[in-house]
Design an enzyme around this catalytic site. Structure first.
Site, PDB file in Angstrom:
ATOM      1  N   ARG A 179      -7.489 -18.665  57.577  1.00 38.43           N
ATOM      2  CA  ARG A 179      -6.879 -18.558  56.248  1.00 38.43           C
ATOM      3  C   ARG A 179      -7.693 -17.614  55.373  1.00 38.43           C
ATOM      4  O   ARG A 179      -8.895 -17.790  55.191  1.00 38.43           O
ATOM      5  CB  ARG A 179      -6.778 -19.948  55.609  1.00 38.43           C
ATOM      6  CG  ARG A 179      -5.878 -20.874  56.400  1.00 38.43           C
ATOM      7  CD  ARG A 179      -5.873 -22.289  55.875  1.00 38.43           C
ATOM      8  NE  ARG A 179      -5.240 -22.398  54.575  1.00 38.43           N
ATOM      9  CZ  ARG A 179      -5.062 -23.554  53.935  1.00 38.43           C
ATOM     10  NH1 ARG A 179      -5.488 -24.678  54.487  1.00 38.43           N
ATOM     11  NH2 ARG A 179      -4.480 -23.584  52.764  1.00 38.43           N
ATOM     12  N   LYS A 185      -4.002 -35.756  46.202  1.00 34.94           N
ATOM     13  CA  LYS A 185      -5.084 -35.066  46.908  1.00 34.94           C
ATOM     14  C   LYS A 185      -5.805 -34.085  45.999  1.00 34.94           C
ATOM     15  O   LYS A 185      -7.036 -34.033  45.957  1.00 34.94           O
ATOM     16  CB  LYS A 185      -4.515 -34.349  48.151  1.00 34.94           C
ATOM     17  CG  LYS A 185      -5.568 -33.733  49.059  1.00 34.94           C
ATOM     18  CD  LYS A 185      -5.092 -33.663  50.495  1.00 34.94           C
ATOM     19  CE  LYS A 185      -4.005 -32.627  50.695  1.00 34.94           C
ATOM     20  NZ  LYS A 185      -4.548 -31.285  50.956  1.00 34.94           N
ATOM     21  N   SER A 186      -5.041 -33.302  45.249  1.00 33.60           N
ATOM     22  CA  SER A 186      -5.645 -32.296  44.369  1.00 33.60           C
ATOM     23  C   SER A 186      -6.543 -32.944  43.322  1.00 33.60           C
ATOM     24  O   SER A 186      -7.644 -32.460  43.027  1.00 33.60           O
ATOM     25  CB  SER A 186      -4.554 -31.481  43.671  1.00 33.60           C
ATOM     26  OG  SER A 186      -3.778 -30.761  44.595  1.00 33.60           O
ATOM     27  N   ASP A 211       4.186 -26.997  48.604  1.00 36.67           N
ATOM     28  CA  ASP A 211       3.870 -27.890  49.721  1.00 36.67           C
ATOM     29  C   ASP A 211       5.055 -28.739  50.160  1.00 36.67           C
ATOM     30  O   ASP A 211       5.012 -29.361  51.227  1.00 36.67           O
ATOM     31  CB  ASP A 211       2.709 -28.806  49.348  1.00 36.67           C
ATOM     32  CG  ASP A 211       1.382 -28.068  49.317  1.00 36.67           C
ATOM     33  OD1 ASP A 211       1.233 -27.082  50.059  1.00 36.67           O
ATOM     34  OD2 ASP A 211       0.492 -28.471  48.547  1.00 36.67           O
ATOM     35  N   ARG A 236       1.816 -31.637  56.924  1.00 32.81           N
ATOM     36  CA  ARG A 236       3.144 -31.631  56.315  1.00 32.81           C
ATOM     37  C   ARG A 236       4.242 -31.380  57.351  1.00 32.81           C
ATOM     38  O   ARG A 236       5.348 -31.912  57.242  1.00 32.81           O
ATOM     39  CB  ARG A 236       3.195 -30.622  55.174  1.00 32.81           C
ATOM     40  CG  ARG A 236       2.103 -30.897  54.137  1.00 32.81           C
ATOM     41  CD  ARG A 236       2.410 -30.372  52.771  1.00 32.81           C
ATOM     42  NE  ARG A 236       1.230 -30.442  51.918  1.00 32.81           N
ATOM     43  CZ  ARG A 236       0.811 -31.532  51.270  1.00 32.81           C
ATOM     44  NH1 ARG A 236       1.487 -32.656  51.385  1.00 32.81           N
ATOM     45  NH2 ARG A 236      -0.286 -31.505  50.524  1.00 32.81           N
TER      46      ARG A 236
END
Length: 427
Positions: free
Chosen positions: A122, A22-23, A314, A387
């Site tokens: 956030r 993803k990153s 993560d 997650r």
């Protein structure tokens, strides 16, 4: 939509290739949009987060076509971008939101960015503080700490910035802003965080220097186009690794999994716990990758903290579940970052695993887990956090009774075919 799982003590066996990292997928699109010319990306993660990144750059006038894992980015460079006519929507993607702040801060136009309800909670101040030191004009709720935020692009100035905590997103936002800053920007990290940005910037022709914890990058550098092959995401692979470790008799191979050293903290931890696995390195430039074979293992408790935390932040929900099946006590500490993820992952993980019968307690910066513990079926909440949803699904492999998980759609953020791949290995 909820999903009920009743796997009844399965054995997992087979070979899979998890979705692209993803990153790296985010950055490949971003850097291709910043470069002048055509960039080809293969192995792209076509999950919700990365698709939001594509949408944002399309609104800036960049031509992007996407067919599954293949993406073509055609751009005339940052100077040709247009001011977006509408608000840039980043969905649930913290990476898109924070890195875009660094990119947009140095443009010559005005833009507004917002995300979903989770992103709205956030804090952005860790990114905004260094960007404002560089001269960025960013405003929003509570002083710009929360989205929506408005960015008035302008010429920035270089700074020397010592990061209070290790964060790849904050570091990346500064590096991207530095490309449009006058002078040389210096970043000093307390401990190394993910270095995907540094690797890919160099792939796109940017010069930067790295020595120990110090990174230096000068402004006025033009990115050159590149072709990017995205390896499998180790953060997604973690859930298949965990599944094999806890489901008795399992033996699986994960092909072409990314093994960037800044991301392999989970491998260090499971090795310390006694996991039976092996890696066969793959050839390739840029980001390293390997085929990983992982087998069911009798595990022991361990301590997870310090410098390894940024390398597995993560994966902690999954590791907490695995620890419930390990002999002895596992202590997770120095993980305050989990409290400002998609949800407060410390409290959420502890709450949900307790519903299954786990012996687990929260601390201010982590959790303490005693094992091994037999887990029972229950109705679990995902909190809209991909997650946590996958952690719950892996738990269902070893529970005595069915597990029902609410809002499983959130898993598509990072692993669109998660259930399909998991269930394809059940024997």
């Amino acid at each position: 939509m909820s999903k009920q799982l009743n796997y009844m003590s399965p054995v997992l066996n087979g070979n899979i290739k998890v979705p692209g990292d993803k990153s790296i997928s985010h950055r490949a699109v971003m850097f291709g949009a910043m470069a002048q010319g055509k960039t080809e990306v293969t192995g792209f993660l076509a999950g919700e987060d990365c698709l939001r990144t594509i949408d944002c750059f399309r609104q800036l006038g960049v031509q992007i076509t996407q067919d599954g894992g293949h993406v073509t980015v055609e751009s005339e460079g940052m100077n040709a971008w247009r001011e977006p006519a509408e608000v840039l929507y980043t969905g649930n993607s913290g990476t898109t939101t924070r890195l875009m702040l660094g990119i947009l801060a140095g443009t010559g136009f005005h833009s507004i960015m917002t995300g979903d309800a989770s992103i709205g909670k956030r804090p952005m101040n860790r990114v905004l503080n260094p960007l404002r030191e560089m001269g960025a004009d960013i405003r929003g709720r509570e002083g710009g700490q929360y989205t929506p935020v408005a960015v008035q692009g302008k010429t920035l100035k270089a700074i020397e910035y010592t990061m209070p905590v290790a964060s790849a997103q904050v570091k990346s936002a500064i590096l991207l802003a530095a490309l449009n800053a006058e002078g040389t920007t210096t970043i000093i990290e307390p401990v190394p965080s993910r270095n995907h940005t540094e690797i890919m910037l160099q792939t796109f022709g940017v010069q930067l220097s790295q020595e120990d914890s110090k990174i230096e990058i000068s402004g006025d550098q033009q990115l050159k186009t590149a072709n990017v092959e995205v390896p499998g995401d180790i953060s997604s692979a973690a859930f298949m690794i965990g599944a094999a470790l806890v489901a008795e008799g399992s033996d699986i191979t994960i092909e072409q999994m990314g093994t960037n050293p800044t991301r392999t903290g989970i491998l260090d931890v499971i090795k310390a716990m006694g996991a039976d696995f092996e890696l066969v390195e793959r050839d390739g430039a840029g980001e390293p990758s390997a085929d990983m074979t992982i087998r069911y293992s009798k595990l022991v408790g361990t301590e997870i903290g310090g410098a390894v935390i940024p390398r597995l932040i993560d994966e902690i929900p999954l590791l907490a579940l695995v620890a419930t099946q390990a002999e002895g006590t596992t202590v997770i500490k120095d993980a305050e970052e989990l409290r400002v993820k998609e949800t407060d992952r410390i409290d959420a993980v502890v709450t949900e695993l307790k519903k299954l019968g786990a012996d687990i307690e929260a601390t201010t910066d982590g959790m303490v887990i005693n094992g091994p513990t037999k887990l029972n079926g229950a109705k679990l909440a995902s909190y809209g956090d991909h997650r946590l949803g996958m952690m719950a699904a892996v738990a269902a492999l070893i529970t005595d009774g069915p597990v029902e998980i609410d809002d499983v759609e959130c898993i598509a953020v990072s692993y669109p075919n998660f259930f399909e791949q998991l269930e394809s290995m059940i024997r």
